[in-house]
Design a protein around this motif. Structure first.
Motif, PDB file in Angstrom:
ATOM      1  N   ARG A   1     -15.672  12.370  14.972  1.00  0.00           N
ATOM      2  CA  ARG A   1     -16.748  12.981  13.786  1.00  0.00           C
ATOM      3  C   ARG A   1     -17.162  14.431  12.863  1.00  0.00           C
ATOM      4  NH1 ARG A   1     -22.621  10.345  12.602  1.00  0.00           N
ATOM      5  NH2 ARG A   1     -21.931   8.735  12.269  1.00  0.00           N
ATOM      6  N   PHE A   2     -17.093  14.689  12.409  1.00  0.00           N
ATOM      7  CA  PHE A   2     -16.929  15.885  11.502  1.00  0.00           C
ATOM      8  C   PHE A   2     -18.581  16.477  11.648  1.00  0.00           C
ATOM      9  CE2 PHE A   2     -12.892  14.932   9.582  1.00  0.00           C
ATOM     10  CZ  PHE A   2     -12.348  15.638  10.342  1.00  0.00           C
ATOM     11  N   ALA A   3     -18.906  16.199  13.352  1.00  0.00           N
ATOM     12  CA  ALA A   3     -20.853  16.906  12.870  1.00  0.00           C
ATOM     13  C   ALA A   3     -21.668  18.518  12.612  1.00  0.00           C
ATOM     14  CB  ALA A   3     -21.017  16.622  15.339  1.00  0.00           C
TER      15      ALA A   3
ATOM     16  N   LYS B   1     -27.204   6.434   3.816  1.00  0.00           N
ATOM     17  CA  LYS B   1     -27.787   6.770   4.821  1.00  0.00           C
ATOM     18  C   LYS B   1     -29.480   7.926   4.273  1.00  0.00           C
ATOM     19  CE  LYS B   1     -24.840   6.961   8.032  1.00  0.00           C
ATOM     20  NZ  LYS B   1     -25.388   5.573   8.956  1.00  0.00           N
TER      21      LYS B   1
ATOM     22  N   GLY C   1     -11.836  19.590   7.065  1.00  0.00           N
ATOM     23  CA  GLY C   1     -12.308  18.361   8.571  1.00  0.00           C
ATOM     24  C   GLY C   1     -10.351  18.060   9.281  1.00  0.00           C
TER      25      GLY C   1
ATOM     26  N   ASN D   1      -9.405  20.866  -2.635  1.00  0.00           N
ATOM     27  CA  ASN D   1     -10.750  20.532  -2.704  1.00  0.00           C
ATOM     28  C   ASN D   1     -11.234  22.059  -2.887  1.00  0.00           C
ATOM     29  OD1 ASN D   1     -13.430  20.696  -2.531  1.00  0.00           O
ATOM     30  ND2 ASN D   1     -13.117  18.944  -1.269  1.00  0.00           N
TER      31      ASN D   1
ATOM     32  N   HIS E   1     -16.750  15.639   4.328  1.00  0.00           N
ATOM     33  CA  HIS E   1     -15.582  15.180   5.427  1.00  0.00           C
ATOM     34  C   HIS E   1     -16.432  14.319   6.527  1.00  0.00           C
ATOM     35  CE1 HIS E   1     -11.604  13.443   6.193  1.00  0.00           C
ATOM     36  NE2 HIS E   1     -12.390  12.925   6.626  1.00  0.00           N
ATOM     37  N   GLY E   2     -17.004  12.951   6.640  1.00  0.00           N
ATOM     38  CA  GLY E   2     -17.566  13.013   7.717  1.00  0.00           C
ATOM     39  C   GLY E   2     -17.002  12.396   9.086  1.00  0.00           C
TER      40      GLY E   2
ATOM     41  N   ARG F   1     -27.091   0.620   6.268  1.00  0.00           N
ATOM     42  CA  ARG F   1     -27.935   1.870   6.881  1.00  0.00           C
ATOM     43  C   ARG F   1     -26.967   1.664   8.138  1.00  0.00           C
ATOM     44  NH1 ARG F   1     -31.869   6.716   6.658  1.00  0.00           N
ATOM     45  NH2 ARG F   1     -30.951   7.846   7.689  1.00  0.00           N
TER      46      ARG F   1
ATOM     47  N   VAL G   1     -20.004  22.128  10.468  1.00  0.00           N
ATOM     48  CA  VAL G   1     -19.258  23.149   9.681  1.00  0.00           C
ATOM     49  C   VAL G   1     -18.163  23.790  10.418  1.00  0.00           C
ATOM     50  CG1 VAL G   1     -19.353  22.728   7.502  1.00  0.00           C
ATOM     51  CG2 VAL G   1     -20.621  24.424   8.692  1.00  0.00           C
TER      52      VAL G   1
ATOM     53  N   SER H   1      -6.693   7.725  -0.204  1.00  0.00           N
ATOM     54  CA  SER H   1      -7.994   7.916  -0.120  1.00  0.00           C
ATOM     55  C   SER H   1      -8.700   9.123  -0.617  1.00  0.00           C
ATOM     56  CB  SER H   1      -7.968   8.512   1.785  1.00  0.00           C
ATOM     57  OG  SER H   1      -7.713   9.128   1.716  1.00  0.00           O
TER      58      SER H   1
ATOM     59  N   PHE I   1     -18.999  11.844   3.634  1.00  0.00           N
ATOM     60  CA  PHE I   1     -20.566  11.958   3.706  1.00  0.00           C
ATOM     61  C   PHE I   1     -20.804  12.534   2.359  1.00  0.00           C
ATOM     62  CE2 PHE I   1     -24.309  13.339   4.623  1.00  0.00           C
ATOM     63  CZ  PHE I   1     -24.670  12.061   6.129  1.00  0.00           C
TER      64      PHE I   1
ATOM     65  N   HIS J   1     -12.624  24.563  -0.192  1.00  0.00           N
ATOM     66  CA  HIS J   1     -11.858  25.554   0.729  1.00  0.00           C
ATOM     67  C   HIS J   1     -11.210  26.516   0.689  1.00  0.00           C
ATOM     68  CE1 HIS J   1     -12.479  21.820   2.657  1.00  0.00           C
ATOM     69  NE2 HIS J   1     -11.577  20.991   2.186  1.00  0.00           N
TER      70      HIS J   1
ATOM     71  N   ASP K   1      -5.049  18.354   0.530  1.00  0.00           N
ATOM     72  CA  ASP K   1      -5.864  19.090  -0.520  1.00  0.00           C
ATOM     73  C   ASP K   1      -6.404  20.111  -0.720  1.00  0.00           C
ATOM     74  OD1 ASP K   1      -8.790  18.282  -0.362  1.00  0.00           O
ATOM     75  OD2 ASP K   1      -8.871  18.066   1.489  1.00  0.00           O
TER      76      ASP K   1
HETATM   77  C1  LIG Z   1      -9.495  11.870   3.387  1.00  0.00           C
HETATM   78  C2  LIG Z   1     -10.120  10.717   2.611  1.00  0.00           C
HETATM   79  C3  LIG Z   1     -10.272  11.247   2.066  1.00  0.00           C
HETATM   80  C4  LIG Z   1     -11.707  12.937   2.687  1.00  0.00           C
HETATM   81  C5  LIG Z   1     -11.704  12.985   1.897  1.00  0.00           C
HETATM   82  C6  LIG Z   1     -12.309  14.545   2.325  1.00  0.00           C
HETATM   83  C7  LIG Z   1     -12.502  16.006   0.981  1.00  0.00           C
HETATM   84  C8  LIG Z   1     -12.658  17.240   1.992  1.00  0.00           C
HETATM   85  O1  LIG Z   1     -12.126  18.391   1.396  1.00  0.00           O
HETATM   86  C9  LIG Z   1     -13.818  17.835   2.794  1.00  0.00           C
HETATM   87  C10 LIG Z   1     -13.766  18.599   3.648  1.00  0.00           C
HETATM   88  O2  LIG Z   1     -12.949  18.653   4.833  1.00  0.00           O
HETATM   89  S1  LIG Z   1     -15.212  19.184   4.217  1.00  0.00           S
HETATM   90  C11 LIG Z   1     -15.349  19.885   6.158  1.00  0.00           C
HETATM   91  C12 LIG Z   1     -15.278  19.177   6.641  1.00  0.00           C
HETATM   92  N1  LIG Z   1     -16.896  18.169   7.181  1.00  0.00           N
HETATM   93  C13 LIG Z   1     -17.223  19.001   8.001  1.00  0.00           C
HETATM   94  O3  LIG Z   1     -17.392  19.924   7.454  1.00  0.00           O
HETATM   95  C14 LIG Z   1     -18.867  17.734   8.287  1.00  0.00           C
HETATM   96  C15 LIG Z   1     -19.812  18.446   9.000  1.00  0.00           C
HETATM   97  N2  LIG Z   1     -20.687  17.700   9.151  1.00  0.00           N
HETATM   98  C16 LIG Z   1     -22.552  18.276   8.659  1.00  0.00           C
HETATM   99  O4  LIG Z   1     -22.035  19.160   8.394  1.00  0.00           O
HETATM  100  C17 LIG Z   1     -22.689  17.197   9.278  1.00  0.00           C
HETATM  101  O5  LIG Z   1     -22.505  16.211  10.301  1.00  0.00           O
HETATM  102  C18 LIG Z   1     -23.349  16.195   8.125  1.00  0.00           C
HETATM  103  C19 LIG Z   1     -23.613  16.789   6.672  1.00  0.00           C
HETATM  104  C20 LIG Z   1     -22.460  15.831   7.575  1.00  0.00           C
HETATM  105  C21 LIG Z   1     -24.757  15.168   8.618  1.00  0.00           C
HETATM  106  O6  LIG Z   1     -25.707  16.004   8.788  1.00  0.00           O
HETATM  107  P1  LIG Z   1     -27.009  15.132   8.124  1.00  0.00           P
HETATM  108  O7  LIG Z   1     -26.743  15.163   7.410  1.00  0.00           O
HETATM  109  O8  LIG Z   1     -27.747  16.333   8.979  1.00  0.00           O
HETATM  110  O9  LIG Z   1     -27.232  14.031   9.349  1.00  0.00           O
HETATM  111  P2  LIG Z   1     -27.638  13.660  10.686  1.00  0.00           P
HETATM  112  O10 LIG Z   1     -29.826  13.250   9.950  1.00  0.00           O
HETATM  113  O11 LIG Z   1     -27.112  14.137  11.469  1.00  0.00           O
HETATM  114  O12 LIG Z   1     -27.571  11.786   9.937  1.00  0.00           O
HETATM  115  C22 LIG Z   1     -28.115  11.007   9.163  1.00  0.00           C
HETATM  116  C23 LIG Z   1     -27.429   9.362   9.229  1.00  0.00           C
HETATM  117  O13 LIG Z   1     -25.401   9.862   9.071  1.00  0.00           O
HETATM  118  C24 LIG Z   1     -24.927   9.956  10.134  1.00  0.00           C
HETATM  119  N3  LIG Z   1     -24.144  10.755   9.990  1.00  0.00           N
HETATM  120  C25 LIG Z   1     -24.334  12.034  10.399  1.00  0.00           C
HETATM  121  N4  LIG Z   1     -22.769  12.782  10.715  1.00  0.00           N
HETATM  122  C26 LIG Z   1     -21.682  12.281   9.915  1.00  0.00           C
HETATM  123  C27 LIG Z   1     -20.916  12.454   9.894  1.00  0.00           C
HETATM  124  N5  LIG Z   1     -20.026  12.823  10.241  1.00  0.00           N
HETATM  125  N6  LIG Z   1     -19.816  11.251   9.104  1.00  0.00           N
HETATM  126  C28 LIG Z   1     -20.951  10.245   9.503  1.00  0.00           C
HETATM  127  N7  LIG Z   1     -22.375   9.460   9.417  1.00  0.00           N
HETATM  128  C29 LIG Z   1     -23.141  10.781   9.796  1.00  0.00           C
HETATM  129  C30 LIG Z   1     -25.966   9.418  11.189  1.00  0.00           C
HETATM  130  O14 LIG Z   1     -25.617   8.622  11.711  1.00  0.00           O
HETATM  131  C31 LIG Z   1     -26.832   9.485  10.463  1.00  0.00           C
HETATM  132  O15 LIG Z   1     -27.160   8.039  10.461  1.00  0.00           O
HETATM  133  P3  LIG Z   1     -28.514   6.974  10.633  1.00  0.00           P
HETATM  134  O16 LIG Z   1     -29.114   7.553   9.860  1.00  0.00           O
HETATM  135  O17 LIG Z   1     -27.852   5.835  10.230  1.00  0.00           O
HETATM  136  O18 LIG Z   1     -28.547   7.148  12.297  1.00  0.00           O
END
Ligand SMILES: CCCCCCC[C@@H](O)CC(=O)SCCNC(=O)CCNC(=O)[C@H](O)C(C)(C)COP(=O)(O)OP(=O)(O)OC[C@H]1O[C@@H](n2cnc3c(N)ncnc32)[C@H](O)[C@@H]1OP(=O)(O)O
Length: 868
Positions: free
Chosen positions: A841-843, A714, A817, A796, A685-686, A754, A845, A667, A743, A799, A794
């Protein structure tokens, strides 16, 4: 495989003005063949020819009747100088309940299907032999294989063609002439009259033609002498299956009562055989066993025929005589039919001398009415018909003359038909009747030099099965036997020793039971009988293959699945015994829709559609105990939890969320640089969904297939979801399914949709219940948690490298994540035990060193049927 070409071949397709024949013609022509489009309708045939020639193909019209095979073949020779393939497809229907069926309706159907196939085959046979190549396809039908209401004529013709095919296959083999029988279900001008439109749309002839092309191609699979059922994209071979059968002592205790006693042994299919020919049978072993048996136990009350009138055709000698004497002994009024007055009278005298009642009916078996008239005049009724009369005109097919074909068909088939027809109204009226018709092993398996006889015998079986169906609610029972006995007829082909051992007397008791009042259940069945042995024979159908109905079927696709189509041993074989049962499996294929691109979405932009089509190679993942231990440690397992950290522990295992590890490279390897303004540092990661579909091995070789399933815009960000299926490399068993959403901030605004689709559990809502959690686990992560977790694969820099994290907008590296996903998963496991899937869902960090709090609620989902 490359596309099969029929260049240089000339194909004759009979009845090609519409339906199947038309579809065959178009397919052959499109593959380069010269096609003779035969149809009695000039206009219909011309239309097909025009269609072919307009498309650049070669075809000519022939409007001769198929019963004039010479004329059909002449057209091929005149236009194309030869012929290599014959598709006997022409057919007509004259459906009628047996009571109302006219002789003309019976004869017409037999004429077109059987005589037509005979005549056309006969006309190509010499050419095929000479050129040492030929392919023949004969068109049978489920109605022939199983019998069908209102189709006594058609079932006879269609079953006859099965044996015809099997005999041709034997005779043609050394000349590289192959014959195959198909029982297709397809919409055609013929079926349109009997099937509802709703059904017809599923059974397009385009699902049949590729099969026919495949089996007639010189490089096609071996289908010689084989029979196939096909339609609606489903294809399966069928073959004969025979019960082990019962062996009786061949002495005076071998009676219908003894047969009744052992009936369940005769019909026991628990250990069956799959004979291929009339010789697949150990005669000597049977005789040996029979000899050693004690006298046969008898059922009580004795099976008798007092006050029953029994007509036996061809009863002046051989089998018929043995039957007549048995019925005489058992109290019946016996009508002894034979063409020989002397023969018939001698048997009558013998019966009367022994204290029985009998009358001679001297006429051809084809004069059923005259025979029944004798029965009515002498005994005032008739209850049983044993259609036994027959003749032989054995000849290799090459040497067989039309009169020889006709004579055998007339005595056996038409004779049986006429007698059944004559007793039928009487049976209907009295709501009672027993019919036993006579087929032959030759009719079941085909035999060299007996094209006429095998065809007639199989046709009798087809007709009898229809009679059994029609007679059911009138108390009429009809069965078919395939006896092998030493008779005047077989003495011409058997050694004397065998003639002696297989006395007609040893067939009679089975016929007696089948035709008795004691038989209330067995109808429409087939029995092979000889020398004190009797067994039941039925169809077995391979599990077969269902091709997707939303994709055009090709000959190449048929060939690619040949092993499955012809596999009887994979535990999927069935035993259809009616047209309904036969059809059921075909109908199940109606919904076999293959989505060539399961993730395609009409709402996708071109950009997204293209990205989804880009399927990366599958990615392998091999791992050992230490990879499992590393994973467990990296999500907080301790040295005390030896089941997770010591490979020698009896319960050594991976924590359930390990399921995200084998798929990560697959993936994570999906390219995203097609997204506008893609910046890997802005990727987070979302969401993650993991389904655990099998016990997790602690080491192994797995293989991952990844696809993009959804791309959402989005606004400022893009959300891309991939699906990965992780399978065991050796067994192909699915172990995990993952759905991961990344994401990517700053990569939105490309005009995509969307909101995503409902993907079931993978899109489950993340809102916890209002009440207090049922369990809470707190766990502090290590400052080096991300550095440790990286080692699972991973890498990346987000981290570990502050400068990379800074580009991503963070003042220090953040935790993976999937790392805190693993912690939470571990907390759930420790609190509530195993689970089969998990969605997150990773909401927000998490930074390494922070404390994670997992709040858990146990919700019991009440099934609808209980809670409603
Ligand atoms: C295994 C497969 C490969 C994977 C590769 C991964 C590589 C890794 O090394 C990467 C990682 O591990 S990164 C670390 C883990 N992730 C995180 O820490 C992210 C935490 N989340 C955030 O910061 C925010 O939720 C954030 C920033 C994600 C969103 O926040 P905002 O921009 O404020 O969003 P918001 O305004 O609340 O919403 C906008 C639209 O986006 C949707 N949404 C929100 N959070 C989401 C999320 N986590 N995943 C998916 N969609 C998300 C909302 O529903 C919203 O949609 P709509 O506008 O249609 O309602």
């Amino acid at each position: 495989m490359s596309q099969l070409s029929f260049k240089g071949h000339t194909v004759i397709v009979t009845g090609a003005g519409g339906g199947l024949g038309k579809t065959y013609s178009l397919l052959y022509a499109s593959r380069g063949a010269n096609v003779v489009v035969n149809d009695v309708s000039q206009a219909a045939a011309q239309k097909v020819v025009d269609q072919i020639t307009q498309a650049g193909g070669k075809a000519v019209v022939n409007t001769s009747s198929v019963t004039d095979g010479e004329a059909v073949v002449k057209t091929a020779l005149d236009a194309f100088g030869g012929v290599t393939i014959l598709i006997n497809n022409a057919g007509i229907l004259r459906d009628k309940g047996f009571r109302n069926m006219t002789d003309q309706e019976f004869d017409q159907v037999l004429q077109v299907h059987l005589k037509g196939a005979y005549s056309c085959t006969k006309a190509v046979w010499g050419i095929f032999r000479k050129q040492k190549f030929g392919r023949i396809v004969n068109t049978s039908s489920a109605a022939g294989l199983y019998g069908n209401f209102g189709q006594a004529n058609y079932s006879a013709a269609k079953m006859g063609l099965v044996a015809f095919t099997k005999t041709l296959a034997r005779e043609g083999a050394k000349y590289n002439i192959n014959a195959t029988a198909i029982a297709p279900i397809a919409a055609s001008p013929m079926t349109e009259t009997v099937m509802p439109p709703e059904l017809l749309k599923h059974i397009q002839p385009e699902f049949i033609a590729p099969f026919v092309a495949a089996v007639t191609h010189p490089d096609g699979p071996d289908a010689n002498g084989k029979v196939f059922e096909l339609g609606a994209g489903y294809v399966a071979e069928i073959r004969w299956e025979r019960s082990k059968g019962a062996i009786f002592k061949t002495d005076a205790s071998f009676t219908p009562s003894a047969v009744k006693e052992k009936w369940s042994v005769i019909t026991d299919f628990s250990n069956p055989d799959y004979p291929q020919s009339v010789t697949d049978f150990d005669h000597e072993a049977v005789l040996e066993t029979a000899r050693k048996l004690p006298p046969n136990p008898q059922s009580t009350p004795e099976v008798r025929f007092d006050s029953k009138t029994v007509i036996i055709t061809g009863a002046g000698q051989g089998l018929g005589r043995a039957y007549a004497l048995m019925y005489g002994r058992l109290g019946a009024n016996v009508v002894v039919n034979d063409v020989s007055e002397k023969g018939a009278n001698a048997v009558v005298d013998e019966i009367i001398k022994a204290g029985g009642k009998a009358v001679a009916a001297v006429s051809s078996a084809e004069d059923g009415d005259a025979i029944v008239k004798v029965a009515l005049e002498k005994f005032g009724g008739v209850h049983v018909l044993i259609a036994n009369a027959g003749i032989l005109r054995d000849k290799s097919f090459a040497a067989m003359t039309e009169p020889e074909w006709d004579a055998v068909l007339a005595v056996h088939l038409r004779g049986t038909y006429k007698c059944a027809k004559a007793v039928w109204p009487i049976f209907l009226k009295q709501k009672y009747g027993r019919i036993v018709t006579t087929a032959s092993q030759v009719g079941i398996y085909g035999n060299f030099g007996q094209a006429n006889y095998s065809t007639a015998k199989a046709a009798i079986l087809g007709m009898t099965r229809s009679l059994a169906i029609e007679g059911k609610k009138y108390g009429i029972i009809a069965n078919t036997i395939a006896p092998s006995a030493g008779t005047a007829m077989t003495s011409t082909v058997w050694p004397q020793e065998m003639v002696n051992a297989f006395k007609p007397d040893y067939i009679a008791p089975i016929v007696g039971f089948l035709s008795s009042e004691a038989n209330t259940e067995t109808s429409g069945k087939l029995f092979e009988i000889m020398g004190g042995w009797a067994a039941q024979t039925r169809w077995q159908r391979a599990g077969g293959h269902g091709f997707p109905v939303n994709k055009p079927l090709t000959p190449e696709a048929v060939i690619s699945k040949w092993d499955i189509i012809t596999n009887f041993d994979d535990g999927r074989a069935t035993h259809p015994s009616t047209t309904q049962e036969s059809f059921q499996q075909l109908a199940e294929n109606f919904s076999n829709v293959e989505n060539s691109d399961p993730y395609a979405d009409p709402e996708d932009s071109e950009l997204v559609a293209k990205a989804k089509k880009n399927v990366p190679e599958s990615v392998e993942f091999s791992y050992a105990d230490k990879d499992v231990i590393l994973y467990n440690l990296s999500i907080g397992a301790t040295e005390k939890e030896r089941q997770w950290t010591f490979e020698g522990d009896e319960e050594f295992s991976a924590l359930p969320t390990f399921g995200v590890i084998p798929q990560f490279q697959a993936s994570g390897g999906i390219s995203l640089d097609w997204l506008p303004n893609y910046n890997p540092a802005k990727l987070l990661h979302g969401e993650q969904y993991l389904a655990i579909k099998a016990p997790i091995p602690t080491s192994g070789n797995l293989v991952n297939e990844a696809r993009i399933v959804e791309v959402l815009d989005k606004g400022k960000a893009a959300a891309v979801t991939s699906v990965v299926e992780t399978k065991d490399k050796d067994t192909g068993k699915v172990i995990f399914e993952n759905q991961s959403t990344v994401f990517i901030r700053g990569a939105g605004g490309f005009g995509g949709k969307r909101a995503g689709k409902d993907r079931g559990a993978a899109t489950a809502a993340n809102t916890p219940p209002q009440r207090k959690p049922d369990a809470v686990v707190e766990e502090k992560t290590l400052s080096q948690q991300a550095a440790l977790y990286r080692l699972n694969g991973d890498l990346n820099p987000l981290h570990i490298l502050p400068e990379f994290a800074a580009v991503g907008g963070f003042d220090k590296p953040i935790l993976h994540g999937l790392c805190f996903f693993g912690f939470a998963g571990k907390h759930v496991f420790k609190s509530f035990g195993p689970y089969k899937d998990v969605k997150a869902r990773f909401a927000g960090v998490v930074y390494p060193g922070e404390t994670l709090v997992t709040e858990m609620w146990k919700e019991v989902q009440c099934p609808d049927e209980i809670c409603k």
